[in-house]
Design a protein around this motif. Structure first.
Motif, short mmCIF file in Angstrom:
data_model
loop_
_atom_site.label_atom_id
_atom_site.label_comp_id
_atom_site.label_asym_id
_atom_site.label_seq_id
_atom_site.Cartn_x
_atom_site.Cartn_y
_atom_site.Cartn_z
N VAL A 125 12.73 34.07 -15.01
CA VAL A 125 11.29 34.33 -15.17
C VAL A 125 10.60 34.29 -13.81
CG1 VAL A 125 9.16 33.59 -16.30
CG2 VAL A 125 11.34 33.32 -17.48
N GLU A 126 10.98 33.33 -12.97
CA GLU A 126 10.41 33.26 -11.63
C GLU A 126 10.75 34.53 -10.84
OE1 GLU A 126 8.31 31.30 -10.45
OE2 GLU A 126 8.54 29.26 -11.19
N ILE A 127 11.97 35.02 -11.01
CA ILE A 127 12.36 36.25 -10.33
C ILE A 127 11.55 37.43 -10.85
CG2 ILE A 127 14.28 37.86 -9.95
CD1 ILE A 127 16.16 35.41 -10.14
N LEU A 128 11.37 37.50 -12.18
CA LEU A 128 10.58 38.58 -12.77
C LEU A 128 9.14 38.57 -12.24
CD1 LEU A 128 11.79 38.62 -16.48
CD2 LEU A 128 11.88 40.53 -14.87
N LYS A 129 8.57 37.39 -12.03
CA LYS A 129 7.22 37.30 -11.48
C LYS A 129 7.13 38.01 -10.14
CE LYS A 129 5.36 33.14 -11.59
NZ LYS A 129 5.30 31.65 -11.57
N LEU A 130 8.16 37.80 -9.29
CA LEU A 130 8.16 38.44 -7.97
C LEU A 130 8.40 39.94 -8.09
CD1 LEU A 130 10.14 35.82 -5.84
CD2 LEU A 130 7.68 36.00 -6.20
N LEU A 131 9.32 40.32 -8.98
CA LEU A 131 9.61 41.75 -9.14
C LEU A 131 8.40 42.49 -9.70
CD1 LEU A 131 13.25 41.53 -10.57
CD2 LEU A 131 12.56 42.14 -8.24
N TYR A 132 7.66 41.84 -10.57
CA TYR A 132 6.45 42.46 -11.13
C TYR A 132 5.42 42.71 -10.03
CZ TYR A 132 2.98 43.73 -14.61
OH TYR A 132 2.07 44.43 -15.36
N ARG A 133 5.39 41.79 -9.06
CA ARG A 133 4.48 41.96 -7.92
C ARG A 133 5.01 42.95 -6.90
NH1 ARG A 133 3.81 35.43 -7.24
NH2 ARG A 133 2.20 35.10 -8.82
N GLU A 134 6.18 43.52 -7.21
CA GLU A 134 6.84 44.51 -6.34
C GLU A 134 7.22 43.90 -5.01
OE1 GLU A 134 4.31 47.96 -6.19
OE2 GLU A 134 4.78 48.52 -8.25
#
Length: 511
Positions: free
Chosen positions: A165-174
């Protein structure tokens, strides 16, 4: 003894001659008072590659990454993104530049879903429906091969899933550059492999990864390149393919030969020093466990599965149910009512700068925390005698900077842990509880702690609570795996199949 193995499924490619860095650190220098934390750091990070950052405790890794993540401003030098100088005044500036960091301690809202956590704080998403949130996050997770349900609540997730989930947060922010600080500390072997596969997929899509770890076998398996930081300076960079062995990498890191092996000679097994009988309560269920003098029994499991409750019940921090915990042949209540300061039980807490020591007191006062009865003359403490013994312990355990008046917070993690071990072994214990004794320590300090724990077997039994499975395999005679408050198995390390069996048990899978 068998070590856990991580094998990269894809062949590494050498860095092309015409490669252009996405991030460049140019002469970064950072001082804290008289301490030079980083000294003219120059480093390039390239797209589609994983760069591991190695260094001893206090080498300056965290300071360097904090400047890159916008938390600190450099005193000298600058950072370049795509060849252009940038200046970060905050973490928000770094995030907007495409830099994101996954910390050891996750920052998630347990009562919210995966999708809600990913979109939390993102501009323009206040009125997005839950269904649309989950759809967006689900597509993102699928793109990077991150197997997670966007509608699941954080409280229902394992530590490995929370990390995704923490990784997805960063990926969502591109984010284009992702920094991972000791990311496998709370993961099962299978979750670690899944993380590695996710990182490789990110690099295939052009992401750049900076990976900080003390686990050399992980660095060799995962990274394309390794940068070695020593005393605040970059001492060298090398491609992982050129590393001959883990010992070779360790010696380059600390500047001297490190064996990374332990001489676990058999020790005569004696009486029980700990016996737990059908302990139910405190979040534990039907726990049975015993430790004898002359052996190390490791308790392993993903963080949050009952290790803390068991340790607190054994060490006197929490009162266990009657007739469930027996120490050195005595019921728990009788043992603690009659316990003496020496030749009894000692405890090495996980929180070495909180529970184990007083951060603003010197080494003499920290020695007296658990040994004061040995230096008492009636109502008075003989602090001169305590100071003499502190000097001897500093010399014996090579505690640096070697001054008895140094405050606890001024010591590096490795030296502070050696100070705690020195104090507790001075008590000549018959039973030791060592909780995460090498967490966050470099290979040199880890080797020293391992040596001391093995020496302890000659006078005591040791309950070792660790999240490092290689540490458990190297040191322990038996490994107890805990999952959701239950001991699912106690495995002998003499069995060559034990390493293979641990991972499934940590995930709650019983044959």
């Amino acid at each position: 003894m068998t070590e856990l193995q991580f094998v990269r499924p894809v062949k590494r490619c050498p860095l092309p001659d015409d490669a252009v860095p996405v991030v460049s650190l140019r002469g970064l220098t950072k001082r804290f008072g008289k301490v030079l934390a980083n000294d003219s750091i120059t480093l390039d990070v390239y797209p589609g590659r994983i760069k591991a950052l190695l260094g001893e405790n206090g080498a300056g890794k965290s300071t360097m990454m904090s400047m890159l993540a916008g938390r600190y401003k450099p005193d000298e030098g600058h950072i370049e993104i795509d060849g252009k100088p940038v200046r970060f005044n905050s973490s928000k500036d770094a995030i907007e530049a495409g830099i994101g960091m996954v910390y050891q301690h996750f920052m998630l809202v347990d009562s919210m879903t995966v999708a809600e956590n990913v979109l939390l704080g993102q501009e323009g998403h206040f009125f997005v429906s839950p269904k649309e949130m989950e759809s967006r996050v689900g597509r993102l997770a699928e793109r990077y091969g991150l197997g997670i349900d966007p509608g699941a609540r954080i409280s229902e997730l394992s530590m490995g899933e929370r990390q995704l989930v923490e990784i997805l947060k960063l990926l969502y922010r591109e984010s284009r550059i992702l920094i991972f600080d000791e990311p496998t500390a709370v993961l099962t072997p299978e979750e670690t492999r899944n993380l590695f596969e996710a990182l490789w997929r990110m690099t295939e899509q052009g992401k750049s990864i900076i990976f900080i770890s003390h686990k050399l076998e992980e660095v060799i398996a995962l990274a394309d390149d390794v940068a070695i930081l020593r005393r605040g300076r970059i001492e060298g960079e090398l491609e992982t393919e050129s590393i001959e062995s883990k010992a070779d990498l360790a010696s380059r890191m600390v500047g001297k030969e490190v064996l990374l092996e332990v001489d676990r000679r058999p020790v005569e097994i004696g009486d029980k020093v700990l016996e737990i009988r059908n302990l139910t309560g405190l979040g534990l269920t039907e726990v049975d466990l015993e430790v004898r003098k002359g052996e190390i029994v490791a308790l392993v499991g993903v963080a949050g599965n009952g290790q803390k409750a068991l340790v607190e019940a054994v060490t006197g921090l929490t009162k266990p149910p009657l007739d469930t915990v027996f120490i050195m042949g005595q019921p728990w209540r009788k043992f603690f009512a009659e316990s003496t300061w020496n030749r009894s039980m000692c405890y090495i807490p996980e929180d070495r700068l909180g529970l184990a020591t007083l951060r603003n007191q010197n080494l003499v006062d920290n020695l007296l925390l658990t040994t004061r009865e040995g230096f008492a003359r009636g109502p008075w403490l003989d602090k001169k005698k305590a100071a003499k013994h502190t000097v001897r312990l500093i010399e014996k355990f090579d505690i640096r900077p070697g001054r008895i008046h140094a405050l606890a917070w001024q010591l590096s993690g490795g030296n502070l842990q050696k100070a705690v071990l020195a104090r507790e072994l001075y008590r000549e214990p018959k039973f030791m509880v060592a909780e995460q004794p090498t967490q966050g320590l470099d290979v040199s300090a880890t080797e020293e702690v391992w040596k001391r724990l093995l020496e302890t077997r000659s006078m005591a039994g040791v309950l070792l609570v660790t999240g490092d499975l290689n540490e458990a395999l190297q040191l322990a005679d038996r490994i107890a795996v805990i999952y959701r408050g239950r001991i699912l198995g106690v495995l002998p390390t003499s069995d060559k199949d034990t390493a293979r069996k641990i991972g499934p048990l940590m995930a709650g899978i019983v044959d």
